[in-house]
Design a protein around this motif. Structure first.
Motif, PDB file in Angstrom:
ATOM      1  N   ARG A 114     -64.096   5.461  56.833  1.00  0.00           N
ATOM      2  CA  ARG A 114     -64.125   5.397  58.294  1.00  0.00           C
ATOM      3  C   ARG A 114     -62.958   6.252  58.798  1.00  0.00           C
ATOM      4  N   VAL A 115     -63.239   7.264  59.592  1.00  0.00           N
ATOM      5  CA  VAL A 115     -62.184   8.125  60.145  1.00  0.00           C
ATOM      6  C   VAL A 115     -61.485   7.365  61.266  1.00  0.00           C
ATOM      7  N   VAL A 116     -60.176   7.191  61.151  1.00  0.00           N
ATOM      8  CA  VAL A 116     -59.457   6.343  62.096  1.00  0.00           C
ATOM      9  C   VAL A 116     -58.565   7.114  63.055  1.00  0.00           C
ATOM     10  N   ASP A 117     -58.216   8.368  62.700  1.00  0.00           N
ATOM     11  CA  ASP A 117     -57.295   9.099  63.578  1.00  0.00           C
ATOM     12  C   ASP A 117     -57.315  10.579  63.227  1.00  0.00           C
ATOM     13  N   VAL A 118     -56.791  11.379  64.142  1.00  0.00           N
ATOM     14  CA  VAL A 118     -56.598  12.810  63.910  1.00  0.00           C
ATOM     15  C   VAL A 118     -55.110  13.055  63.732  1.00  0.00           C
ATOM     16  N   LEU A 119     -54.732  13.548  62.561  1.00  0.00           N
ATOM     17  CA  LEU A 119     -53.320  13.789  62.273  1.00  0.00           C
ATOM     18  C   LEU A 119     -52.800  15.001  63.027  1.00  0.00           C
ATOM     19  N   GLY A 120     -53.635  16.026  63.197  1.00  0.00           N
ATOM     20  CA  GLY A 120     -53.225  17.242  63.894  1.00  0.00           C
ATOM     21  C   GLY A 120     -53.987  18.432  63.354  1.00  0.00           C
ATOM     22  N   ALA A 142     -46.503  22.499  60.462  1.00  0.00           N
ATOM     23  CA  ALA A 142     -45.592  22.063  59.398  1.00  0.00           C
ATOM     24  C   ALA A 142     -45.552  20.544  59.257  1.00  0.00           C
ATOM     25  N   GLN A 143     -45.403  19.823  60.383  1.00  0.00           N
ATOM     26  CA  GLN A 143     -45.310  18.362  60.315  1.00  0.00           C
ATOM     27  C   GLN A 143     -46.601  17.751  59.785  1.00  0.00           C
ATOM     28  N   VAL A 144     -47.716  18.330  60.157  1.00  0.00           N
ATOM     29  CA  VAL A 144     -49.021  17.835  59.691  1.00  0.00           C
ATOM     30  C   VAL A 144     -49.147  18.048  58.190  1.00  0.00           C
ATOM     31  N   GLU A 145     -48.767  19.236  57.714  1.00  0.00           N
ATOM     32  CA  GLU A 145     -48.888  19.539  56.292  1.00  0.00           C
ATOM     33  C   GLU A 145     -47.988  18.650  55.448  1.00  0.00           C
ATOM     34  N   ALA A 146     -46.764  18.375  55.931  1.00  0.00           N
ATOM     35  CA  ALA A 146     -45.859  17.486  55.194  1.00  0.00           C
ATOM     36  C   ALA A 146     -46.407  16.064  55.187  1.00  0.00           C
ATOM     37  N   ALA A 147     -46.945  15.623  56.327  1.00  0.00           N
ATOM     38  CA  ALA A 147     -47.468  14.257  56.424  1.00  0.00           C
ATOM     39  C   ALA A 147     -48.663  14.049  55.510  1.00  0.00           C
ATOM     40  N   LEU A 202     -43.865   6.495  39.191  1.00  0.00           N
ATOM     41  CA  LEU A 202     -43.387   6.698  40.554  1.00  0.00           C
ATOM     42  C   LEU A 202     -42.424   7.882  40.647  1.00  0.00           C
ATOM     43  N   GLU A 203     -41.693   8.144  39.575  1.00  0.00           N
ATOM     44  CA  GLU A 203     -40.841   9.332  39.557  1.00  0.00           C
ATOM     45  C   GLU A 203     -41.693  10.591  39.642  1.00  0.00           C
ATOM     46  N   ARG A 204     -42.793  10.618  38.893  1.00  0.00           N
ATOM     47  CA  ARG A 204     -43.688  11.779  38.950  1.00  0.00           C
ATOM     48  C   ARG A 204     -44.285  11.931  40.352  1.00  0.00           C
ATOM     49  N   ARG A 205     -44.611  10.810  40.991  1.00  0.00           N
ATOM     50  CA  ARG A 205     -45.140  10.862  42.354  1.00  0.00           C
ATOM     51  C   ARG A 205     -44.115  11.474  43.309  1.00  0.00           C
ATOM     52  N   ALA A 206     -42.868  11.030  43.193  1.00  0.00           N
ATOM     53  CA  ALA A 206     -41.812  11.552  44.064  1.00  0.00           C
ATOM     54  C   ALA A 206     -41.609  13.044  43.843  1.00  0.00           C
ATOM     55  N   MET A 207     -41.626  13.463  42.583  1.00  0.00           N
ATOM     56  CA  MET A 207     -41.446  14.871  42.263  1.00  0.00           C
ATOM     57  C   MET A 207     -42.551  15.714  42.870  1.00  0.00           C
ATOM     58  N   SER A 208     -43.783  15.229  42.804  1.00  0.00           N
ATOM     59  CA  SER A 208     -44.914  15.960  43.359  1.00  0.00           C
ATOM     60  C   SER A 208     -44.776  16.102  44.869  1.00  0.00           C
ATOM     61  N   ALA A 209     -44.401  15.019  45.541  1.00  0.00           N
ATOM     62  CA  ALA A 209     -44.236  15.061  46.996  1.00  0.00           C
ATOM     63  C   ALA A 209     -43.091  15.996  47.376  1.00  0.00           C
ATOM     64  N   GLU A 210     -41.963  15.890  46.693  1.00  0.00           N
ATOM     65  CA  GLU A 210     -40.815  16.742  47.002  1.00  0.00           C
ATOM     66  C   GLU A 210     -41.150  18.218  46.807  1.00  0.00           C
ATOM     67  N   ARG A 211     -41.817  18.527  45.705  1.00  0.00           N
ATOM     68  CA  ARG A 211     -42.145  19.915  45.399  1.00  0.00           C
ATOM     69  C   ARG A 211     -43.078  20.508  46.443  1.00  0.00           C
ATOM     70  N   ASP A 212     -44.121  19.764  46.808  1.00  0.00           N
ATOM     71  CA  ASP A 212     -45.119  20.320  47.715  1.00  0.00           C
ATOM     72  C   ASP A 212     -44.603  20.413  49.149  1.00  0.00           C
ATOM     73  N   VAL A 213     -43.806  19.445  49.597  1.00  0.00           N
ATOM     74  CA  VAL A 213     -43.226  19.541  50.941  1.00  0.00           C
ATOM     75  C   VAL A 213     -42.241  20.714  51.000  1.00  0.00           C
TER      76      VAL A 213
END
Length: 790
Positions: A213-219, A224-229, A621-632
């Motif tokens: 179910r689509v609940v919102d439009v992020l942007g 930049a803010q949309v891509e990071a989010a 969870l460390e791998r998750r954090a690394m992935s988020a940090e790298r891509d942002v």
């Protein structure tokens, strides 16, 4: 050792049988009566006092259906035939590769379980599942037999029109796609919109799609803010804390109470100081050192006593365990604990009483540990120094700021530097590896907009100040690990196994192809690898060779068994103790150290299973954090380059693949990708070693380490990609763009003639930080500054 490797116990059990005389023993299965615990312990060379650890390993093997417990404390291995049929029932989180297969991060502490696409069943990436696993030549293979709990339901994606209906395409390529949509779409949803959806219907077999179910439009895509989010949503990262955790944090005192000081050693008169980046807010370590009159040194490493405020079983503890680690983005951080703790009552801010757990170490003049003790104390930081001011006071640089508090402590800083150099020399001598790879730091303007990306710690003097603190952290971590191992106390260790021999052999060949002799047997020896890195230091090829060696390393993980040691540090026992504000394994270690400092008993039998699961979760969870940090970070790098399409930059080839090559610009410090489709009209082939692309017709080649000039041709924030071409090759049928020209729609439309794949991964760009593979720095502070975490 604090625990026994279950595999060693299984092998001993499988090869053992009760000793019986006479011919009758030949007529029956020698293992039919099982093996008694005492005999098994004897075969393992284990003392009576260590039998509890053997029982822990046996319990795990029994739970995995590999061993059967018989009456009279006897145990029988099911054997290869039995194991093949019974399998090992394991639980853990499922990681699905974009190519369709998956891996289980098992909670038994063993290697990951490979799951082929047709064995995933109804499970999705991120689900907690039960798997029937079996040994295989490459480790363990398995099949999903049940879904224990579902992944987070919140996802992001875009719309795809198919005939007369809309489908939802998730951003996370590890999920099944497309998904069916139930309900009305928001009015603002349309082409180019990034949507937030909730999964309301999970698949019940391997073919059924998800329903959302689509609940919102992020942007809009490309912002930049949309891509990071959307990256944070993809990784399941929640920035806010739940109501119960916030209530517990708000109820904590804002200062140390008189009752909390009782029974603690008073360190407030000791000249402890913090040394951190200038914008750091969570100060979790403080240092003091002095020379001893009889020779040698005394060092105190004081760490914030987070475990005093975060008790087991509380909502705060659950929140910290669920996050595992703080996440550091270029513009902000997402803390593991609420600010009331991480930046408040636990942070070692100057001139405030703070609770701490400290390690006091006496060292010889050569840096050898003579003695040590744990201190449950109350302290007061006497100054907040920065790496730059410490380096300036030591005369290591002219770049750092002048700071009166640092200048007044020059003698102590010189002592710390002496000790650090002794420790580093001894560490490298025993075979510790030091890659010293550059790290990107995003520079923001006064309005908070990214304006540049530079190499952090570029100044050698400031880099030396970082090493000073890092060596003190390594000292404390290793001393604590050695002590807990000696006492046979359970703990979460930081384990870094030896590299795969095939990868080392390939690295030796790679080094040879670049003109450097390295025997394969030498590559297996950490001491020889250290000598090799020292030999190439300062040479133009050094960065490429360090990167190639880094790719050959295993990823460091958390485990309750220190048997594998830490290859990158050449340490038999190692763990994380120094950052409980931002790493959950450190918090668990603090709880054990506190009991050790008080002389209290530790119920190892009940604690080990809890720590085993916590270690597996922390690694995931460390791998998750690394992935988020790298891509942002990649989003911000693309944002910096968005207005520089058409400009030409000096660069170095850093990686080569079948589809093209990557190059790091000298300035800004960003990485570009050049698809082979953007090269001249030729067929380019990757060599056997994977380091050189060569044109079949022209013979032109691009080799890792080559210097060249590239022209930026396209920038895409949504793909986090900067495409470039060698300067001497103009775009096919196009005139080079003028400097500063922007491509349409934020640079997201491919340039004419481009057929290369998007969302490419450079070799080795998986979810590993440098620390993750080698033991170097871990979580990145805002602005690209790394904290010491090995």
């Amino acid at each position: 050792m604090s625990s026994i490797d279950p595999e060693a116990v299984f092998k001993a059990l499988e090869s053992s049988g009760p000793r019986s005389a006479g011919k009758s023993s030949k007529s029956r299965n020698p293992n039919s009566r099982g093996v008694h615990l005492a005999e098994l312990s004897s075969r393992l060379g284990v003392t009576r006092a260590e039998r509890g650890a053997v029982l822990d390993a046996l319990d795990l093997l029994v739970s995995n259906d590999r061993v059967r417990e018989l009456p009279g404390r006897r145990f029988r291995a099911l054997g290869a035939h039995g194991a093949a049929h019974a399998g090992m029932r394991l639980e853990g989180f499922l990681f699905v590769h974009p190519r369709g297969f998956g891996f289980l991060t098992a909670e038994d502490g063993g290697p990951d379980v490979f799951i082929p696409p047709d064995a995933l069943g109804a499970a999705l990436h991120g689900d907690r599942v039960e798997v029937d696993a079996r040994p295989s030549p490459k480790g363990r293979d398995g099949a999903v037999v049940g879904v224990l709990s579902r992944r987070p339901t919140r996802i992001t994606g875009t719309l795809q029109r198919e005939r007369r209906r809309s489908l939802f395409v998730p951003d996370d390529v590890r999920l099944r796609s497309p998904m069916e949509i139930e309900g009305e779409l928001p009015e603002s949803a349309g082409p180019g919109s990034v949507l937030i959806a909730e999964i309301i219907g999970f698949p019940q077999d391997g073919q059924e799609p998800c329903v959302v179910r689509v609940v919102d439009v992020l942007g809009a895509e490309g912002a930049a803010q949309v891509e990071a989010a959307r990256i944070l949503v993809r990784e399941g990262v929640e920035e806010g804390f739940d109501r119960l955790a916030l209530a517990e944090a708000a109820a904590l005192p804002t200062k140390v109470l008189a009752s909390e000081r009782e029974g603690r050693e008073d360190l407030r008169d000791v000249d402890l100081v913090t040394i951190d980046p200038p914008d750091a807010k969570d100060h979790d370590d403080a240092l003091f050192a002095e020379r001893l009159s009889g020779g040698g040194y005394r060092v105190i490493v004081a760490i914030a006593d987070v475990s005093h405020y975060v008790a087991e079983g509380t909502a705060l503890d659950a929140a910290a365990a669920a996050r595992g680690v703080s996440i550091y983005l270029p513009s902000r951080s997402i803390p593991m604990l609420p600010r009331e703790i991480s930046s408040g009552v636990a942070s070692l801010v100057p001139k405030k009483d703070r609770l701490c757990l400290a390690v006091e170490v006496e060292l010889s003049s050569r840096g050898k540990v003579r003695s040590h003790r744990f201190i449950e104390g109350v302290m007061r930081s006497h100054a907040r120094l920065t790496y730059g001011s410490a380096a300036r006071a030591l005369g290591l640089t002219d770049e750092g700021p002048l700071q009166r508090e640092a200048s007044e402590r020059r003698e102590m800083l010189e002592t710390l530097l002496e000790i650090a150099r002794c420790l580093r020399k001894a560490r490298l001598k025993r075979g510790a590896l030091d890659f010293d790879l550059p790290e990107p730091k995003v520079v923001f303007d006064a309005k908070g907009e990214p304006m540049d990306v530079v190499r952090s710690r570029k100044d050698p003097g400031i880099r030396e100040a970082y090493r000073l603190v890092e060596e003190m952290m390594l000292l404390a971590n290793e001393v604590v690990a050695t002590e807990l191992t000696a006492r046979k106390l359970p703990a979460i260790y930081r384990v870094h196994g030896a590299p795969d021999e095939d990868k080392l052999e390939l690295f030796a060949q790679l080094a040879g192809s670049l003109g450097f002799d390295l025997d394969v047997e030498q590559a297996k020896d950490p001491k020889q690898l250290t000598k090799f890195l020292a030999r190439i230091d300062g040479l133009p090829e050094a960065p490429v060779l360090r990167y190639l060696l880094l790719r050959a390393m295993q990823q460091a993980v958390y485990d309750i068994t220190p048997a594998a040691g830490h290859f990158g540090l050449a340490a038999p026992d190692y763990l994380h103790f120094t950052s409980p504000i931002r790493r959950y394994p450190d918090l668990t270690v603090h709880r054990v150290v506190r009991k050790a400092a008080r002389g209290q008993r530790v119920d190892a039998a009940s604690l080990r299973p809890q720590l085993r699961k916590a270690a597996a979760d922390a690694s995931r969870l460390e791998r998750r954090a690394m992935s988020a940090e790298r891509d942002v970070l990649s989003v911000y790098r693309a944002l910096v380059m968005r207005d520089r399409v058409g400009e030409v930059f000096d660069a170095t080839v850093t990686a080569t693949t079948d589809s093209g090559f990557y190059a790091a610009l000298d300035s800004p410090f960003v990485e570009t990708f050049t698809p082979v489709t953007r090269l001249e009209d030729d067929y380019f082939e990757l060599d056997r070693l994977g380091i050189r692309l060569t044109g079949f017709r022209t013979g032109r080649s691009f080799t890792q380490g080559d210097r060249l000039r590239v022209r930026v041709e396209e920038v895409s924030l949504s793909r986090r990609e900067i495409l470039a071409a060698p300067e001497d090759l103009g775009p096919a049928g196009q005139t080079p763009r003028k400097a500063g020209a922007r491509s349409k729609r934020d640079g997201d439309k491919p340039a004419r003639g481009t057929r290369g794949k998007t969302n490419r991964r450079r070799p080795g760009a998986g979810s590993q930080r440098a620390e993750g593979r080698t033991g170097r720095g871990s979580n990145q502070k805002p602005g690209g500054k790394k904290k010491r975490t090995r």
